[in-house]
Design an enzyme around this catalytic site. Structure first.
Site, PDB file in Angstrom:
ATOM      1  N   LEU A 176      14.794  -5.467 -12.428  1.00 38.18           N
ATOM      2  CA  LEU A 176      15.034  -6.858 -13.096  1.00 38.18           C
ATOM      3  C   LEU A 176      13.749  -7.992 -13.256  1.00 38.18           C
ATOM      4  CD1 LEU A 176      18.039  -8.367 -10.593  1.00 38.18           C
ATOM      5  CD2 LEU A 176      18.691  -7.060 -13.222  1.00 38.18           C
ATOM      6  N   ASP A 177      13.672  -8.559 -14.132  1.00 40.28           N
ATOM      7  CA  ASP A 177      12.652  -8.833 -14.057  1.00 40.28           C
ATOM      8  C   ASP A 177      12.365  -9.670 -12.604  1.00 40.28           C
ATOM      9  OD1 ASP A 177      12.167  -7.970 -16.500  1.00 40.28           O
ATOM     10  OD2 ASP A 177      13.298  -9.735 -17.939  1.00 40.28           O
ATOM     11  N   LYS A 178      10.846 -10.477 -12.792  1.00 38.03           N
ATOM     12  CA  LYS A 178      10.521 -10.788 -11.234  1.00 38.03           C
ATOM     13  C   LYS A 178      11.002 -12.123 -11.851  1.00 38.03           C
ATOM     14  CE  LYS A 178       6.295 -13.413  -9.967  1.00 38.03           C
ATOM     15  NZ  LYS A 178       5.159 -13.761 -10.004  1.00 38.03           N
TER      16      LYS A 178
END
Length: 325
Positions: A137-139
């Site tokens: 997942l993106d940051k």
């Protein structure tokens, strides 16, 4: 503690005259072809107790044996970082990731990542590629992720992702009012002019499919649910921006913040203070890599998205009251 794998299988006679590496890949299908070939070359995958070449032809009836202790794959530090664990057994770990957490160490983020936390919580993942992380997942995206604690689980979960049998559903808030749900089927690749971004790339991109449906329309925004068929980097963010409904707060794909006409001060404050993409991995479905059981998890929206939706509800109600007056 390093993971040790001990297996044996007798070669069926119908496999006669086939290559050792091909037969081993069939009999030990829990593991990837490249790993099988590596074990053959390392001399830990044997035929009748003797090392053999990958291309050696077998007759059938031989006993293939594997006895290997996996070496540590990660040279990153284990760090005592709290994890929000939704489910755990000896094979898998399901985590509800918080906003602001980088999944894997990279330039500028060598520690303090989810991988560092996993190595501390489950030291056995040090012998699994990428500490068992099979998808990211993106940051600034929150929500559910599954981590493999064994090599067998990692191989199986990667296969589920490749076969598109793992279910991943998200919720998001977009800028603009959608008229209905739909599907975006557009290839995604690296942006031609900005290497930090992804983009729809018809020629060089990889296939990417996102399904979306409406949960609720607001005066200037839409609350949606999304389901992924593929898992390209920034897929939801790129696809929603491509159809002109970028995610609220997205620093890379939504452009400069523009206030909707006539919106309340409360909504203006909420939009200014929402500094990340409004995206949450809410539901995860998969086949358990060891038991074969179909498993499902769902977690609620984080507090910041709940607050944003509450403010959007107030704005919608205020507009309706004004129209009535």
């Amino acid at each position: 503690m390093a993971e040790r794998i001990v297996k044996e299988a007798q070669v069926p006679f119908e496999y006669a005259n086939q290559r050792f590496d091909q037969i081993a890949t069939e009999l030990f299908s829990d593991f990837s072809r490249s790993r099988i070939q590596s074990w053959i070359k390392d001399g830990v995958l044997l035929v009748n107790g003797v090392a053999a070449k990958p291309k050696e032809k077998l007759f059938g009836g031989e006993m293939i044996t594997l006895d290997v202790e996996l070496e540590e794959q990660s040279d990153h530090d284990a760090q005592d970082i709290p994890l929000d664990i939704v489910y755990e057994d000896e094979h898998i770990l399901v985590i509800n990731k918080a906003a602001g957490v980088v999944v894997h160490p990279a330039a500028g983020h060598q520690d303090g990542t989810l991988l560092n936390a996993i190595l501390h919580h489950a030291p056995e993942t040090a012998s699994v590629p990428r500490a068992g992380i099979v998808h990211r997942l993106d940051k600034e995206t929150t929500g559910l992720m599954v981590v493999a604690k064994t090599l067998l689980a990692q191989t199986d979960l990667v296969a589920q992702l490749q076969e598109r049998s793992m279910g991943r559903e998200y919720e998001a808030v977009t800028i603009g009012v959608m008229t209905g749900g739909g599907m975006v089927d557009e290839p995604i690749g690296r942006h031609p002019h900005n290497r930090q971004k992804m983009a729809v790339e018809p020629i060089h991109g990889k296939d990417a499919v996102t399904h979306y449906r409406l949960i609720k329309r607001y005066h200037h925004h839409t609350h949606i649910r999304l389901k992924l068929e593929t898992g390209r980097t920034h897929q939801i963010r790129v696809h929603m921006a491509f159809i002109q409904y970028p995610l609220v707060g997205d620093p890379q794909y939504a452009g400069r913040l523009k206030m909707p006409k006539g919106c309340s001060e409360e909504l203006q404050d909420a939009l200014r203070s929402f500094k990340r993409q409004a995206l949450h991995a809410k539901r995860l479905e998969l086949t358990h890599p060891a038991t074969g059981e179909w498993m499902e998890w769902e977690v609620g929206l984080p507090q910041d998205m709940q607050h944003l939706l509450s403010v959007l509800e107030n704005d919608l109600r205020d507009v309706a009251d004004a129209d009535f007056i």
